[in-house]
Design an enzyme around this catalytic site. Structure first.
Site, short mmCIF file in Angstrom:
data_model
loop_
_atom_site.label_atom_id
_atom_site.label_comp_id
_atom_site.label_asym_id
_atom_site.label_seq_id
_atom_site.Cartn_x
_atom_site.Cartn_y
_atom_site.Cartn_z
N ASP A 81 38.03 29.50 64.50
CA ASP A 81 38.96 28.46 64.05
C ASP A 81 38.45 27.05 64.31
OD1 ASP A 81 41.16 29.56 62.73
OD2 ASP A 81 42.26 29.99 64.59
N ARG A 136 41.54 30.21 71.16
CA ARG A 136 40.99 28.90 70.80
C ARG A 136 40.67 28.03 72.03
NH1 ARG A 136 43.67 25.74 65.96
NH2 ARG A 136 41.57 24.87 66.05
N ARG A 176 53.42 25.14 69.64
CA ARG A 176 52.14 25.05 70.35
C ARG A 176 52.23 24.10 71.56
NH1 ARG A 176 47.97 26.97 66.80
NH2 ARG A 176 48.91 28.69 65.67
N HIS A 225 52.53 23.33 63.32
CA HIS A 225 51.94 22.09 63.84
C HIS A 225 52.60 20.91 63.11
CE1 HIS A 225 47.69 23.62 65.27
NE2 HIS A 225 48.46 23.37 66.32
N CYS A 267 43.81 19.44 58.96
CA CYS A 267 43.37 20.31 60.05
C CYS A 267 41.85 20.25 60.23
CB CYS A 267 43.76 21.76 59.77
SG CYS A 267 45.51 22.03 59.61
N1 ARG Z 1 44.21 29.08 62.63
C1 ARG Z 1 44.47 27.81 63.25
C2 ARG Z 1 45.60 27.96 64.25
O1 ARG Z 1 46.54 28.66 63.96
C3 ARG Z 1 44.80 26.78 62.25
C4 ARG Z 1 44.93 25.42 62.82
C5 ARG Z 1 45.30 24.41 61.80
N2 ARG Z 1 45.16 23.12 62.29
C6 ARG Z 1 46.07 22.15 62.21
N3 ARG Z 1 45.76 20.96 62.59
N4 ARG Z 1 47.29 22.41 61.79
O2 ARG Z 1 45.58 27.40 65.33
#
Ligand code: ARG
Length: 269
Positions: free
Chosen positions: A68, A93, A139, A168, A262
Site C-alpha cells: 500500500d 502498513r 483510522r 479517510h 491518496c
Molecule cells: N489500502 C489503503 C488503506 O486502506 C488505501 C489508502 C488510501 N489512502 C488515502 N489517503 N485515503 O489504508
C-alpha cells in the site's frame, strides 16, 4: 494570494509492488487481480501531469513487503516545513511510517516528529488557509487532533467520519483553495456536518455518486483540480467556480481504495 495557482512540491511512491494482499477498507478485495503494469503506467501519467503543470515531484523508494506504499499521502503530514509522522491503525502498513520518516530526515527536514497517537497523515489531516481539518472514525485516534494542533500551532477542527466507504477524510473532502472546500456530507456525523456548514457555507457539495467514484480524492493546486475521470459530475461545478478540472485515469489504484490524493503527499514548505 490565496486563491489561484501556486506551484507545489509532492512526494509520490511508484506502485511497482502494489497489490491487494489484504482488506482493510471496503474497496479492497484480495481475490480481484491487479494489473501492476497498468497501475505503474497510470501512476506515471499522474506524475507527469503534475510536472507538466509546474509542480515538483519527489519519489519515495517502494518496498516489496509494503503493497500500500503507493498511497503516499498517509505517511506523514507536512505543514510549514514541520513534519508530523504517521502511526498506522493497521499493522500491515505500520512500517510505511518509518520509510517516510527516513525520507524526511535525509532530505533536509530538521523538524520531524514521530506521532504519539494513531494518525494516517493526510488521509485524515488536511489544512485549509485557516484551520487544520482532522478526522477520526476509522483510522486516526481522536487524540491525534490535539497532537497535530499543538505541533503545527494551527486550530484543528475535529471531524467524525461515519461511513466505512469513506474511511479517510481525503475520500470525503478536498480543499480547493484557501478556505474553499468540496465534500460529501453523507460521510460525516450530524454534528460534523453542522460544523462544516458553519465554517464552509459556500462549499461545493458532492453527490454520493461522485463521492463513490473517489471524486473528492482530488488534488488542487489552487487552480487545476486533478480528480478521477469517473467523477464526472464534479467537472461542471468546478468550472463554474473558476477551477480547471483535470480528469485522470487511476482505475487500478481504486482496487486498493485510493485515487489521486491518496497517491500524493504534499510537502508544504
Ligand atoms: N489500502 C489503503 C488503506 O486502506 C488505501 C489508502 C488510501 N489512502 C488515502 N489517503 N485515503 O489504508
Amino acid at each position: 494570494m490565496i486563491r489561484g495557482y501556486s506551484p507545489r512540491r509532492y512526494l509520490m511512491c511508484p506502485p511497482e509492488h502494489f497489490r491487494v494482499a489484504y482488506a482493510i477498507n471496503p474497496w479492497m478485495d484480495p481475490g480481484k487481480p491487479v494489473d501492476t503494469a497498468l497501475a505503474v503506467a497510470q501512476w506515471e501519467a499522474l506524475r507527469e501531469r503534475y510536472r507538466a503543470l509546474g509542480h515538483t515531484v519527489d519519489e519515495l523508494a517502494p518496498r516489496r513487503e509494503l503493497p500500500d506504499m503507493v498511497f503516499a499521502a498517509n505517511g506523514a503530514t507536512v505543514l510549514g516545513g514541520r513534519v508530523l509522522g504517521a502511526r498506522f491503525a493497521h499493522r500491515e502498513r505500520a512500517e510505511e511510517a518509518d520509510a517516510h520518516h527516513d525520507w524526511y530526515t535525509t532530505h533536509g527536514f530538521t523538524e520531524v516528529r514521530p506521532a504519539e497517537h494513531t494518525n494516517e497523515g493526510e488521509g485524515d489531516f488536511t489544512p485549509t488557509a485557516s484551520w487544520l481539518l482532522a478526522a477520526r472514525g476509522f483510522r486516526s485516534d481522536p487524540l491525534a487532533v490535539q497532537e497535530a494542533q499543538e505541533y503545527f500551532g494551527r486550530p484543528a477542527i475535529g471531524l467524525h467520519l461515519v461511513d466505512p466507504a469513506f474511511y479517510h477524510l481525503d475520500t470525503a473532502l478536498c480543499v480547493l483553495a484557501g478556505d474553499e472546500i468540496m465534500y460529501y456530507p453523507g460521510a460525516f456525523s450530524p454534528g460534523s456536518r453542522a460544523v462544516l456548514r458553519r465554517l464552509f457555507p459556500d462549499a461545493l457539495l458532492a453527490t454520493a455518486e461522485d463521492a463513490r467514484a473517489f471524486g473528492l480524492n482530488a488534488v488542487s493546486d489552487g487552480h487545476h483540480v486533478l480528480l478521477p475521470q469517473e467523477a464526472s459530475g464534479l467537472v461542471e461545478p468546478l468550472r463554474l467556480r473558476g477551477y480547471e478540472p483535470v480528469p485522470v485515469h487511476l482505475s487500478e489504484l481504486l482496487k486498493g481504495g485510493g485515487s489521486v490524493k491518496c497517491c500524493t503527499a504534499e510537502i508544504r514548505g
